[in-house]
Scaffold this active site. Structure first.
Site, PDB file in Angstrom:
ATOM      1  N   GLU A 269      -0.540   2.185   1.958  1.00  0.00           N
ATOM      2  CA  GLU A 269       0.634   2.645   1.194  1.00  0.00           C
ATOM      3  C   GLU A 269       0.247   2.859  -0.259  1.00  0.00           C
ATOM      4  O   GLU A 269      -0.358   1.978  -0.891  1.00  0.00           O
ATOM      5  CB  GLU A 269       1.721   1.568   1.317  1.00  0.00           C
TER       6      GLU A 269
ATOM      7  N   ARG B 269       0.810  11.081   5.497  1.00  0.00           N
ATOM      8  CA  ARG B 269       1.119  10.809   6.896  1.00  0.00           C
ATOM      9  C   ARG B 269       1.661  12.062   7.563  1.00  0.00           C
ATOM     10  O   ARG B 269       1.343  12.368   8.707  1.00  0.00           O
ATOM     11  CB  ARG B 269       2.160   9.693   6.982  1.00  0.00           C
TER      12      ARG B 269
ATOM     13  N   TYR C 114     -12.448  -3.025 -20.895  1.00  0.00           N
ATOM     14  CA  TYR C 114     -12.740  -2.081 -19.809  1.00  0.00           C
ATOM     15  C   TYR C 114     -12.812  -0.669 -20.391  1.00  0.00           C
ATOM     16  O   TYR C 114     -13.758   0.083 -20.139  1.00  0.00           O
ATOM     17  CB  TYR C 114     -11.654  -2.168 -18.726  1.00  0.00           C
ATOM     18  N   ASP C 115     -11.824  -0.327 -21.224  1.00  0.00           N
ATOM     19  CA  ASP C 115     -11.776   1.032 -21.805  1.00  0.00           C
ATOM     20  C   ASP C 115     -13.024   1.314 -22.638  1.00  0.00           C
ATOM     21  O   ASP C 115     -13.545   2.433 -22.644  1.00  0.00           O
ATOM     22  CB  ASP C 115     -10.519   1.204 -22.671  1.00  0.00           C
TER      23      ASP C 115
ATOM     24  N   LYS D 204       6.482  -5.032   3.779  1.00  0.00           N
ATOM     25  CA  LYS D 204       6.606  -3.594   4.044  1.00  0.00           C
ATOM     26  C   LYS D 204       6.828  -2.915   2.681  1.00  0.00           C
ATOM     27  O   LYS D 204       7.919  -2.938   2.131  1.00  0.00           O
ATOM     28  CB  LYS D 204       7.764  -3.314   4.991  1.00  0.00           C
TER      29      LYS D 204
ATOM     30  N   LYS E 175       2.934  -7.985  13.286  1.00  0.00           N
ATOM     31  CA  LYS E 175       2.064  -7.320  14.270  1.00  0.00           C
ATOM     32  C   LYS E 175       1.364  -8.380  15.090  1.00  0.00           C
ATOM     33  O   LYS E 175       0.856  -9.353  14.545  1.00  0.00           O
ATOM     34  CB  LYS E 175       0.992  -6.471  13.573  1.00  0.00           C
TER      35      LYS E 175
HETATM   36  C1  JCF Z   1       1.566   0.685  12.081  1.00  0.00           C
HETATM   37  C2  JCF Z   1       2.186   0.688  10.716  1.00  0.00           C
HETATM   38  C3  JCF Z   1       2.915   1.808  10.282  1.00  0.00           C
HETATM   39  C4  JCF Z   1       3.473   1.796   9.011  1.00  0.00           C
HETATM   40  C5  JCF Z   1       3.308   0.683   8.191  1.00  0.00           C
HETATM   41  C6  JCF Z   1       3.856   0.640   6.871  1.00  0.00           C
HETATM   42  C7  JCF Z   1       3.636  -0.494   6.100  1.00  0.00           C
HETATM   43  C8  JCF Z   1       4.180  -0.568   4.710  1.00  0.00           C
HETATM   44  N1  JCF Z   1       5.042   0.367   4.294  1.00  0.00           N
HETATM   45  O1  JCF Z   1       3.818  -1.467   3.962  1.00  0.00           O
HETATM   46  C9  JCF Z   1       2.896  -1.588   6.568  1.00  0.00           C
HETATM   47  C10 JCF Z   1       2.373  -1.551   7.860  1.00  0.00           C
HETATM   48  O2  JCF Z   1       1.655  -2.560   8.361  1.00  0.00           O
HETATM   49  C11 JCF Z   1       2.560  -0.411   8.676  1.00  0.00           C
HETATM   50  N2  JCF Z   1       2.002  -0.393   9.928  1.00  0.00           N
END
Ligand code: JCF
Length: 333
Positions: free
Chosen positions: A172, A136, A35-36, A115, A300
């Site tokens: 993130e 954010r 790649y480099d 998360k 969710k």
């Molecule tokens: C609505 C919302 C807000 C922050 C969130 C943060 C993360 C996370 N830190 O991975 C994942 C999510 O689905 C998120 N969803």
């Protein structure tokens, strides 16, 4: 010159493919050295023919001149926070509230995801090109970190396939643990500040006024949602204007991935509280084997019409909840 222009275009396409294989599919076709070598050939060609070095070239990822301050960005769609849960009973109560809110006895489908313990950012693509990026902040207003975000190789500068005129992606930014440890070793070597954890190191790297410093940090990105979506491109699914071409959270994540945006692979659709808890147990087991820090999982409601129906309380959605792991004892260095 035409030969050079042709080769530059070929290299751009090839490097974008290899970036996508590495960051989106986590399944590279070539070694870092190969790649480099391709990258060095492109840099040389652009130096020989400066008019070929356009702003969306991967060679522009090295960062421009330092800023004196960050601009401020107002999020057209607020960036949401998540309510937290710690006990299984909290998750059963969450699922009950969702079923009551949807007036159903049926089991509800949820998307379960990790998360990630990083820094939430919003990426604004206009006609498929990265136009602006912001932190954010307080959910309504964040800092303009576009120059820094453009140096993050995991974040595509252009999207492929039919895209809306405006697409905001939320996700993130994080550092993998090994990269964090290498960074701290380097910081010690140069007598610079040592970071206490990968999250702080990622935040510190993104809030640099000098993008050339950010460019040296191997930051990663995984999308988890969207913000403003405006206009439809020819060829997009028969989406009504300003309606996204998907009707579930899972479909949205798959769509973003198809566009070349990294989406974390540890995600699944689960039905009912028992399957949510099974996902939590599964992640609790594999967590130490993950290359990055997480501080819980997120559930969710999958159907977007159900999400809209449940709405939000203040800034946190009723349709989502974070299920946190017990905070670890302070890790002894
Ligand atoms: C609505 C919302 C807000 C922050 C969130 C943060 C993360 C996370 N830190 O991975 C994942 C999510 O689905 C998120 N969803």
């Amino acid at each position: 010159f035409d030969q050079a222009a042709k080769r530059v275009a070929e290299l751009r396409t090839e490097l974008a493919l290899h970036n996508m294989r590495y960051y989106v599919l986590d399944d590279p076709l070539i070694s870092d050295a190969e790649y480099d070598a391709l990258f060095a050939e492109l840099v040389a060609l652009e130096q020989a023919h400066p008019q070929l070095a356009t702003s969306d070239s991967p060679t522009q990822r090295v960062g421009g001149a330092p800023l004196s301050a960050f601009g401020s960005v107002r999020h057209a769609v607020p960036m949401l926070s998540l309510n937290n849960a710690f006990e299984d009973e909290d998750i059963e109560a969450f699922d009950k509230r969702v079923r009551d809110g949807l007036e159903t006895e049926q089991s509800v489908d949820y998307v379960c995801e990790l998360k990630l313990d990083g820094l939430a950012v919003s990426l604004r693509y206009e006609h498929g090109r990265l136009a602006r990026a912001a932190t954010r902040g307080d959910g309504q207003t964040g800092e303009d970190i576009t120059a820094n975000i453009r140096t993050v190789r995991a974040i595509p500068l252009t999207l492929h396939g039919p895209v809306p005129e405006v697409l905001e992606v939320r996700g993130e930014v994080l550092l993998f643990r090994k990269d964090f440890e290498r960074l701290n070793d380097a910081q010690r070597e140069t007598g610079d500040k040592v970071f206490i954890n990968p999250r702080n190191a990622a935040a510190g790297s993104l809030r640099q006024l000098d993008p050339r410093i950010t460019a040296r940090r191997p930051l990663r990105f995984f999308a988890y949602g969207w913000g403003e979506i405006r206009g439809v491109a020819p060829g997009m699914a028969d989406a009504a204007a300003d309606q996204p071409p998907f009707d579930t959270q899972a479909g949205m994540l798959d769509w973003l991935q198809q566009l070349g945006i990294p989406v974390n692979r540890e995600r699944r659709v689960a039905s009912g509280a028992a399957e949510l808890l099974a996902f939590y147990r599964h992640v609790e087991k594999v967590r130490t084997g993950l290359p990055y820090d997480i501080d819980g999982v997120v559930y969710k409601v999958n159907r977007l019409d159900d999400q809209r129906r449940l709405g939000f309380v203040s800034r946190a959605p009723r349709f989502a909840i974070a299920h946190k792991f017990p905070a670890e004892e302070a890790t002894t260095e």
